[in-house]
Enzyme design. Structure first.
Site, PDB file in Angstrom:
ATOM      1  N   GLU A  22      -5.894  18.988   4.791  1.00 47.55           N
ATOM      2  CA  GLU A  22      -4.734  18.109   4.961  1.00 47.55           C
ATOM      3  C   GLU A  22      -3.597  18.552   4.036  1.00 47.55           C
ATOM      4  OE1 GLU A  22      -6.735  13.819   5.960  1.00 47.55           O
ATOM      5  OE2 GLU A  22      -6.550  14.225   3.835  1.00 47.55           O
ATOM      6  N   TRP A  39       0.804  -1.232   0.000  1.00 52.64           N
ATOM      7  CA  TRP A  39       0.000   0.000   0.000  1.00 52.64           C
ATOM      8  C   TRP A  39       0.837   1.283   0.000  1.00 52.64           C
ATOM      9  CZ3 TRP A  39      -4.778   1.955  -0.433  1.00 52.64           C
ATOM     10  CH2 TRP A  39      -4.976   3.259   0.042  1.00 52.64           C
ATOM     11  N   MET A  40       0.406   2.253  -0.799  1.00 57.24           N
ATOM     12  CA  MET A  40       1.019   3.584  -0.773  1.00 57.24           C
ATOM     13  C   MET A  40      -0.064   4.663  -0.816  1.00 57.24           C
ATOM     14  SD  MET A  40       3.655   5.346  -3.483  1.00 57.24           S
ATOM     15  CE  MET A  40       2.487   5.628  -4.814  1.00 57.24           C
ATOM     16  N   ASN A  41       0.088   5.716   0.033  1.00 57.66           N
ATOM     17  CA  ASN A  41      -0.685   6.940  -0.203  1.00 57.66           C
ATOM     18  C   ASN A  41       0.248   8.132  -0.321  1.00 57.66           C
ATOM     19  OD1 ASN A  41      -1.376   6.068   2.784  1.00 57.66           O
ATOM     20  ND2 ASN A  41      -1.853   8.218   2.859  1.00 57.66           N
ATOM     21  N   ASP A  42       0.023   9.217   0.369  1.00 58.98           N
ATOM     22  CA  ASP A  42       0.678  10.507   0.080  1.00 58.98           C
ATOM     23  C   ASP A  42       2.193  10.475  -0.180  1.00 58.98           C
ATOM     24  OD1 ASP A  42      -1.752  10.809   1.358  1.00 58.98           O
ATOM     25  OD2 ASP A  42      -1.005  12.137   2.918  1.00 58.98           O
ATOM     26  N   TRP A  71      -9.536   8.970  -1.832  1.00 53.45           N
ATOM     27  CA  TRP A  71      -9.864   8.164  -0.647  1.00 53.45           C
ATOM     28  C   TRP A  71     -11.210   7.441  -0.776  1.00 53.45           C
ATOM     29  CZ3 TRP A  71      -6.587   6.124   2.355  1.00 53.45           C
ATOM     30  CH2 TRP A  71      -5.414   6.774   2.697  1.00 53.45           C
ATOM     31  N   PHE A  98       2.908   9.590  10.018  1.00 51.00           N
ATOM     32  CA  PHE A  98       2.008  10.188   9.034  1.00 51.00           C
ATOM     33  C   PHE A  98       2.784  11.149   8.115  1.00 51.00           C
ATOM     34  CE2 PHE A  98      -2.744   9.853  10.370  1.00 51.00           C
ATOM     35  CZ  PHE A  98      -2.641   8.472  10.415  1.00 51.00           C
ATOM     36  N   SER A  99       2.043  11.898   7.317  1.00 43.90           N
ATOM     37  CA  SER A  99       2.692  12.731   6.296  1.00 43.90           C
ATOM     38  C   SER A  99       3.504  13.883   6.881  1.00 43.90           C
ATOM     39  CB  SER A  99       1.643  13.269   5.337  1.00 43.90           C
ATOM     40  OG  SER A  99       1.197  12.210   4.528  1.00 43.90           O
ATOM     41  N   ARG A 138      -1.986  17.923  11.552  1.00 42.18           N
ATOM     42  CA  ARG A 138      -0.983  17.067  10.892  1.00 42.18           C
ATOM     43  C   ARG A 138      -0.393  17.644   9.599  1.00 42.18           C
ATOM     44  NH1 ARG A 138      -5.923  14.122  10.520  1.00 42.18           N
ATOM     45  NH2 ARG A 138      -6.784  14.106   8.416  1.00 42.18           N
ATOM     46  N   ASP A 139       0.515  16.848   9.043  1.00 47.61           N
ATOM     47  CA  ASP A 139       1.110  17.045   7.726  1.00 47.61           C
ATOM     48  C   ASP A 139       1.973  18.311   7.646  1.00 47.61           C
ATOM     49  OD1 ASP A 139      -0.486  14.834   7.321  1.00 47.61           O
ATOM     50  OD2 ASP A 139      -2.052  15.921   6.248  1.00 47.61           O
TER      51      ASP A 139
END
Ligand code: FRU
Length: 504
Positions: free
Chosen positions: A231, A46-49, A313, A105-106, A179-180
Site C-alpha cells: 500500500e 477518525w484519521m488514518n493515512d 492497523w 481513498f489515499s 490503490r494509493d
C-alpha cells in the site's frame, strides 16, 4: 445600545482570535488526555493515512484519510490541514467527499505548473489531486475491480476542489488491491509518473496530462517483504555524494518488522519507466509499531520530508482516545547514508521543530552521571544524549503508578528496543503490549540518540536517524519520570532535555 456594541465587539474579538489560532477552541479542545501536543491530530473523529501532501505558495498542505462521523474507520473523505512550517497546523474544511464512484481513498497532489491537465484558467496554476476511489458496492458484490483512480483540481490554492467529470482516469484491470497513487513530474521524460500499489507489487504508469495513463512496468513481486498487501508507495530521488539514487517506499499491512503495519524501502534506479534495485535485504524506514502509510511532500525541491500515520492497523480503531483517533509522526527529513557498502535511508526531525523548542532544562544528573534520573518532566520534550563505549543501556519513562515504557539497546543482539509490556492501558487489544526491535545499522562504538516524547508517543532516532522506532502509549497518568539504566560501562554524555511548546 452600548451594551450590544460591546457584545458585538467582544464576540468579534473572540472570533478573530479563534480564527487566527485556526482551531476549534471549544473548552478543553486539544487538552484532552493523550492529546498529542507537538503532532498533528484532527480536532475530532477518525484519521488514518496522510494524503495529497503538497507545498505550494508557502503553505504545506496535509490532506488525510478522514471519517467525520465516528472515531472508527468509515466512508473515507480527505480531511485537510495547512501549515506554514509543518509544525503548527490549522484544520480546514473537508476537501473531498465520497461520491457515486466511491469513497476517497489515499493518493497524492501535484502542482501542475505547465497546465498539462488544462484545468488551469486565466493563468491560475491548478493543484491536481490523484486518489483512489473505492466502491463499497462493488466490493460487497464480490467484484475485483472496485478500486479505480480519479482526479480533482483546485484553482484556489487547495481550498476547494472540483472533481474531473471524466473520472475515473485509471480503470481497474481486475486487481482487488489497486490503490494509493503517488504522482510526480518526471522532467527528463516530460511526463507524469504514477507509482501505484497493486496487491503484491508496484505498477508504474505515465501520463502527459494526468488524465490518460499508460502502464510502464511492474516492480517487486519477488522483492522485499510480502507479509501483507502493498500500500501507499512513494518514489523520489535523493542525492548521495553527487550521485542520484531513487528511493521507493512501500507500506505493508500486515507484515511490518514488528507485526502489523510497517513501511519498507528500496534504493535503486529509475529510468522514467522502470525501477530496479540490486539490494536484496528488506529495510524499514521505521522499525517501531506505529509509523505507517507515510509519504513525502511534493514540490519541496531537493528537500524530501516524510510524514507517517502514527498508528498500526492492528489496534488503530481501538486505542483509548475518546474525541479523536490517531495522529501523525513529526515531519522527518530524509537523506541517504552509506554503511559498509550498502545505502540506507536516514530520518531526522525537521529543523522547523526549533520554533517550539524551549530552553534546555537544567539537568545536572542526580546520582551517578551514567544512570541519571529526572522527575517532574514537561509533558512534551526532546531528549538528546551521546553514548560512548556502547553496550546494554536503557531509559525508562514512567509514572507514579509504576507504568512505564523502556527504550534501550541490547548489545548481544545488536538492536534497539521499545519495551511496551507495561505502559499503562493495554487491554483494548492483545497485540498492543509487547517489545519491539530495530537492528542497529551503525557499527561505531559511539551513538547519538534523540527521542521526541509527546503525551502518548515516543519517536526514537538513533545514530542520526539510521535506526528509527515510533511507538504510542496510553498511561493512566503522564510519564513524568525518566531513569537511565546502565551497568555495562556505557558512558552517557551531554544529556539535554528540551521542553517543547504545545502547537495548539
Ligand atoms: C492504508 C490504507 C490505504 C487505503 C486507505 C483507506 O492505511 O489501507 O491503502 O487507501 O488506507 O483508508
Amino acid at each position: 445600545m452600548m451594551k450590544i456594541k460591546q457584545c458585538l465587539l467582544i464576540s468579534f474579538c473572540l472570533f478573530s482570535a479563534a480564527h487566527l489560532k485556526g482551531q476549534d477552541k471549544a473548552a478543553g479542545a486539544y487538552k484532552e488526555q493523550y492529546r498529542p501536543q507537538v503532532h498533528f491530530s484532527p480536532a475530532k473523529k477518525w484519521m488514518n493515512d496522510p494524503n495529497g501532501m503538497v507545498f505550494y505558495k508557502g503553505v504545506y498542505h496535509l490532506f488525510f484519510q478522514y471519517y467525520p462521523n465516528a472515531t472508527i474507520w468509515g466512508p473515507m473523505h480527505w480531511g485537510h490541514a495547512e501549515s506554514a512550517d509543518m509544525i503548527h497546523w490549522k484544520q480546514m474544511p473537508i476537501a473531498l467527499y465520497p461520491d457515486s464512484i466511491g469513497y476517497i481513498f489515499s493518493g497524492s497532489a501535484v502542482v501542475d505548473e505547465h497546465n498539462t491537465s488544462g484545468f488551469g484558467k486565466n493563468g491560475k496554476i491548478p493543484l491536481v489531486a490523484i486518489f483512489c476511489q473505492h466502491d463499497p458496492v462493488g466490493e460487497k458484490a464480490g467484484k475485483d475491480n472496485f478500486q479505480t483512480q480519479s482526479i480533482a483540481y483546485s484553482l484556489d490554492e487547495g481550498q476547494t476542489w472540483t472533481k474531473y467529470p471524466g473520472n475515473p482516469v485509471l480503470k481497474n484491470p481486475g486487481i482487488k488491491d489497486f490503490r494509493d497513487p503517488k504522482v510526480m513530474w518526471y522532467a527528463p521524460g516530460n511526463k507524469w509518473v504514477m507509482t501505484l500499489a497493486t496487491k503484491d507489487r508496484i505498477t508504474f504508469y505515465s501520463s502527459p496530462n494526468l488524465k490518460d495513463w499508460t502502464k510502464e512496468s511492474e516492480f517487486g513481486a519477488d522483492k522485499g517483504g510480502h507479509g501483507g498487501v502493498w500500500e501507499c508507495p512513494d518514489l523520489f530521488p535523493l542525492q548521495l555524494d553527487g550521485k542520484t539514487h531513487w528511493v521507493l517506499l512501500v507500506s505493508n499491512n500486515p507484515g511490518g518488522p514488528n507485526g502489523g503495519s510497517g513501511t519498507q524501502y528500496f534504493i535503486g534506479d529509475f529510468d522514467g519507466k522502470k525501477f530496479t534495485t540490486a539490494s536484496t535485504d528488506t529495510k524499514w524506514i521505521d522499525y517501531g509499531p506505529d509509523d505507517y502509510a507515510g509519504v513525502t511532500w511534493a514540490n519541496t525541491g531537493n528537500r524530501k520530508v516524510f510524514l507517517g500515520w502514527m498508528s498500526n492497523w492492528t489496534y488503530a480503531t481501538q486505542v483509548p482516545t475518546e474525541k479523536w483517533r490517531n495522529a501523525m509522526t513529526v515531519p522527518r527529513e530524509l537523506a541517504l547514508k552509506q554503511i559498509d557498502g550498502s545505502i540506507f535511508l536516514t530520518s531526522a526531525p525537521v529543523k522547523e521543530l526549533a520554533q517550539i523548542t524551549l530552553k534546555p532544562l537544567n539537568v545536572a544528573a542526580k546520582g551517578n552521571v551514567n544512570t541519571p534520573a529526572y522527575s517532574s518532566l514537561p509533558a512534551q520534550y526532546i531528549l538528546k544524549f551521546k553514548v560512548h563505549n556502547i553496550n546494554d543501556y536503557s531509559i525508562a519513562l514512567s509514572n507514579e503508578a509504576g507504568e512505564k515504557l523502556i527504550i534501550g539497546y541490547d548489545k548481544s543482539k545488536n538492536r534497539y528496543y521499545i519495551d511496551r509490556t507495561k505502559p499503562g492501558k493495554t487491554d483494548f487489544n492483545t497485540q498492543f503490549a509487547g517489545t519491539f526491535f530495530a537492528r542497529r545499522i551503525s557499527s561505531g562504538p559511539s551513538s547519538d540518540i534523540e527521542l521526541i516524547v509527546d503525551a502518548s508517543s515516543v519517536e526514537l532516532f538513533a545514530d542520526r536517524g539510521l535506526s528509527v522506532m515510533t511507538g504510542v502509549f496510553f498511561p493512566n497518568k503522564p510519564y513524568d519520570h525518566l531513569q537511565f539504566q546502565n551497568d555495562k560501562g556505557v558512558i552517557i554524555k551531554d544529556v539535554e532535555i528540551l521542553p517543547l511548546k504545545s502547537i495548539w
